[in-house]
Design a protein around this motif. Sequence first.
Motif, PDB file in Angstrom:
ATOM      1  N   ALA A 148       3.435  42.108 -11.285  1.00  0.00           N
ATOM      2  CA  ALA A 148       4.835  41.795 -10.937  1.00  0.00           C
ATOM      3  C   ALA A 148       5.592  43.084 -10.610  1.00  0.00           C
ATOM      4  N   VAL A 149       6.358  43.045  -9.553  1.00  0.00           N
ATOM      5  CA  VAL A 149       7.205  44.182  -9.179  1.00  0.00           C
ATOM      6  C   VAL A 149       8.593  43.905  -9.761  1.00  0.00           C
ATOM      7  N   ILE A 150       9.030  44.805 -10.649  1.00  0.00           N
ATOM      8  CA  ILE A 150      10.212  44.526 -11.456  1.00  0.00           C
ATOM      9  C   ILE A 150      11.288  45.591 -11.238  1.00  0.00           C
TER      10      ILE A 150
ATOM     11  N   ASN B 117      13.708  49.201   3.036  1.00  0.00           N
ATOM     12  CA  ASN B 117      12.256  49.424   3.049  1.00  0.00           C
ATOM     13  C   ASN B 117      11.441  48.178   2.713  1.00  0.00           C
ATOM     14  N   CYS B 118      12.093  47.106   2.295  1.00  0.00           N
ATOM     15  CA  CYS B 118      11.348  45.873   2.025  1.00  0.00           C
ATOM     16  C   CYS B 118      11.006  45.192   3.353  1.00  0.00           C
ATOM     17  N   PRO B 119       9.735  45.021   3.659  1.00  0.00           N
ATOM     18  CA  PRO B 119       9.361  44.429   4.950  1.00  0.00           C
ATOM     19  C   PRO B 119       9.694  42.942   5.047  1.00  0.00           C
ATOM     20  N   TYR B 120      10.059  42.331   3.937  1.00  0.00           N
ATOM     21  CA  TYR B 120      10.348  40.889   3.938  1.00  0.00           C
ATOM     22  C   TYR B 120      11.837  40.586   3.708  1.00  0.00           C
ATOM     23  N   ASN B 121      12.650  41.629   3.703  1.00  0.00           N
ATOM     24  CA  ASN B 121      14.106  41.444   3.579  1.00  0.00           C
ATOM     25  C   ASN B 121      14.465  40.621   2.334  1.00  0.00           C
ATOM     26  N   ILE B 122      13.995  41.078   1.182  1.00  0.00           N
ATOM     27  CA  ILE B 122      14.175  40.300  -0.042  1.00  0.00           C
ATOM     28  C   ILE B 122      15.306  40.801  -0.964  1.00  0.00           C
ATOM     29  N   PRO B 123      15.376  42.075  -1.320  1.00  0.00           N
ATOM     30  CA  PRO B 123      16.385  42.453  -2.327  1.00  0.00           C
ATOM     31  C   PRO B 123      17.806  42.205  -1.812  1.00  0.00           C
ATOM     32  N   ARG B 124      18.646  41.784  -2.760  1.00  0.00           N
ATOM     33  CA  ARG B 124      20.050  41.559  -2.434  1.00  0.00           C
ATOM     34  C   ARG B 124      20.914  42.331  -3.423  1.00  0.00           C
TER      35      ARG B 124
ATOM     36  N   THR C 192      19.024  42.802  -6.897  1.00  0.00           N
ATOM     37  CA  THR C 192      18.433  41.582  -7.466  1.00  0.00           C
ATOM     38  C   THR C 192      17.290  41.065  -6.596  1.00  0.00           C
ATOM     39  N   LYS C 193      16.363  40.405  -7.257  1.00  0.00           N
ATOM     40  CA  LYS C 193      15.273  39.692  -6.584  1.00  0.00           C
ATOM     41  C   LYS C 193      14.446  38.948  -7.627  1.00  0.00           C
ATOM     42  N   CYS C 194      13.524  38.114  -7.159  1.00  0.00           N
ATOM     43  CA  CYS C 194      12.583  37.376  -8.022  1.00  0.00           C
ATOM     44  C   CYS C 194      11.845  38.328  -8.964  1.00  0.00           C
TER      45      CYS C 194
ATOM     46  N   GLN D 163      10.636  33.956  -1.479  1.00  0.00           N
ATOM     47  CA  GLN D 163      10.872  34.782  -2.676  1.00  0.00           C
ATOM     48  C   GLN D 163      10.212  36.140  -2.454  1.00  0.00           C
ATOM     49  N   CYS D 164      10.420  37.058  -3.383  1.00  0.00           N
ATOM     50  CA  CYS D 164       9.750  38.354  -3.344  1.00  0.00           C
ATOM     51  C   CYS D 164       8.236  38.155  -3.304  1.00  0.00           C
ATOM     52  N   ARG D 165       7.536  38.983  -2.508  1.00  0.00           N
ATOM     53  CA  ARG D 165       6.084  38.846  -2.346  1.00  0.00           C
ATOM     54  C   ARG D 165       5.279  39.599  -3.405  1.00  0.00           C
ATOM     55  N   HIS D 166       5.936  40.348  -4.282  1.00  0.00           N
ATOM     56  CA  HIS D 166       5.230  41.152  -5.302  1.00  0.00           C
ATOM     57  C   HIS D 166       4.052  41.889  -4.650  1.00  0.00           C
ATOM     58  N   CYS D 167       4.426  42.751  -3.699  1.00  0.00           N
ATOM     59  CA  CYS D 167       3.462  43.452  -2.842  1.00  0.00           C
ATOM     60  C   CYS D 167       2.453  44.263  -3.662  1.00  0.00           C
ATOM     61  N   GLU D 168       1.250  44.398  -3.129  1.00  0.00           N
ATOM     62  CA  GLU D 168       0.205  45.200  -3.773  1.00  0.00           C
ATOM     63  C   GLU D 168       0.614  46.677  -3.838  1.00  0.00           C
ATOM     64  N   ALA D 169       1.155  47.201  -2.746  1.00  0.00           N
ATOM     65  CA  ALA D 169       1.676  48.575  -2.729  1.00  0.00           C
ATOM     66  C   ALA D 169       3.136  48.477  -2.277  1.00  0.00           C
ATOM     67  N   PRO D 170       4.038  48.167  -3.209  1.00  0.00           N
ATOM     68  CA  PRO D 170       5.391  47.767  -2.806  1.00  0.00           C
ATOM     69  C   PRO D 170       6.206  48.882  -2.141  1.00  0.00           C
ATOM     70  N   PRO D 171       6.607  48.696  -0.896  1.00  0.00           N
ATOM     71  CA  PRO D 171       7.444  49.700  -0.232  1.00  0.00           C
ATOM     72  C   PRO D 171       8.794  49.906  -0.919  1.00  0.00           C
ATOM     73  N   CYS D 172       9.304  48.860  -1.579  1.00  0.00           N
ATOM     74  CA  CYS D 172      10.585  49.022  -2.294  1.00  0.00           C
ATOM     75  C   CYS D 172      10.409  50.043  -3.424  1.00  0.00           C
ATOM     76  N   LYS D 173       9.275  49.973  -4.106  1.00  0.00           N
ATOM     77  CA  LYS D 173       8.996  50.899  -5.217  1.00  0.00           C
ATOM     78  C   LYS D 173       8.840  52.326  -4.698  1.00  0.00           C
TER      79      LYS D 173
HETATM   80 FE1  SF4 Z   1       7.538  43.641  -1.621  1.00  0.00          FE
HETATM   81 FE2  SF4 Z   1      10.084  43.498  -0.869  1.00  0.00          FE
HETATM   82 FE3  SF4 Z   1       9.295  42.301  -3.113  1.00  0.00          FE
HETATM   83 FE4  SF4 Z   1       9.435  44.947  -2.995  1.00  0.00          FE
HETATM   84  S1  SF4 Z   1      11.166  43.511  -2.836  1.00  0.00           S
HETATM   85  S2  SF4 Z   1       7.749  43.760  -3.857  1.00  0.00           S
HETATM   86  S3  SF4 Z   1       8.818  45.348  -0.874  1.00  0.00           S
HETATM   87  S4  SF4 Z   1       8.679  41.798  -1.041  1.00  0.00           S
END
Ligand code: SF4
Length: 217
Positions: free
Chosen positions: A101-103, A122-129, A138-140, A72-82
């Motif tokens: 939560a990163v929303i 830019n998501c290092p975990y390949n999460i958003p779809r 979309t994502k968690c 699932q989404c990692r809810h990063c501390e400094a989210p690269p997606c944001k």
């Molecule tokens: Fe982190 Fe990716 Fe989730 Fe953004 S979408 S919070 S970059 S894991």
Amino acid sequence: MSMTFFIDTTRCTACRGCQIACKEWHDFKSNETRQRGTHQNPPDLNPLNYKLVRFAEYKENGRVVWYFLPEQCRHCEAPPCKEAADSHVEGAIIRDDATGAVIFTEKTQKLTPAQMKDVITNCPYNIPRLDKVKGILTKCDMCIDRVRNNMLPMCVKTCCTGAMNFGERSKMLELANQRLAELKKKCPNAQLQDPEDVNVIYLLTDAPKKYYQTVNG
Ligand code: SF4
Ligand code: SF4
Ligand code: SF4
């Protein structure tokens, strides 16, 4: 304060209860599916699956070995997606102050296709779809509606093995480090995946890449 998941993959049985509970809470319809010769189904995260239990199988030293990862989404501390979204539209993705939560917001969904692609790459975990039908990302969402009402995220509530844990960051880090120390005694390659950077901390028995096996769509 950040709320954090601690996911102990050594306790995961790949039952997929968390995957289904996530779909039920979000009222997502079932995916059209077929047997691909693997327990991992659907083959990848998608707009109807914010959670996917990955299932990798190898033959190692004459034994069959399984690796399970409830992704699932990692809810990063400094989210690269944001950061990527903000470079186009300030505040397009938010990090909730109370929970971490990163929303994705309505502003996220108004980004252009190229800007959405920028968020994805830019998501290092390949999460958003990308939901190609609705044109939205979309994502968690951390089940933010539940968490704001002092309820556990649905995937955590459902897991009965102790694999999924959720609470204040300091407590989850303490639990994660305690479990890592225990696991290291029998699995020398055991590790926490990027614990300083994320609020979904996985305890793995081996390198993260072992948990990813290509599944034919
Ligand atoms: Fe982190 Fe990716 Fe989730 Fe953004 S979408 S919070 S970059 S894991
Ligand atoms: Fe693993 Fe728990 Fe999810 Fe089942 S509900 S797949 S045991 S994390
Ligand atoms: Fe799904 Fe909620 Fe778990 Fe995220 S926190 S994977 S949205 S059930």
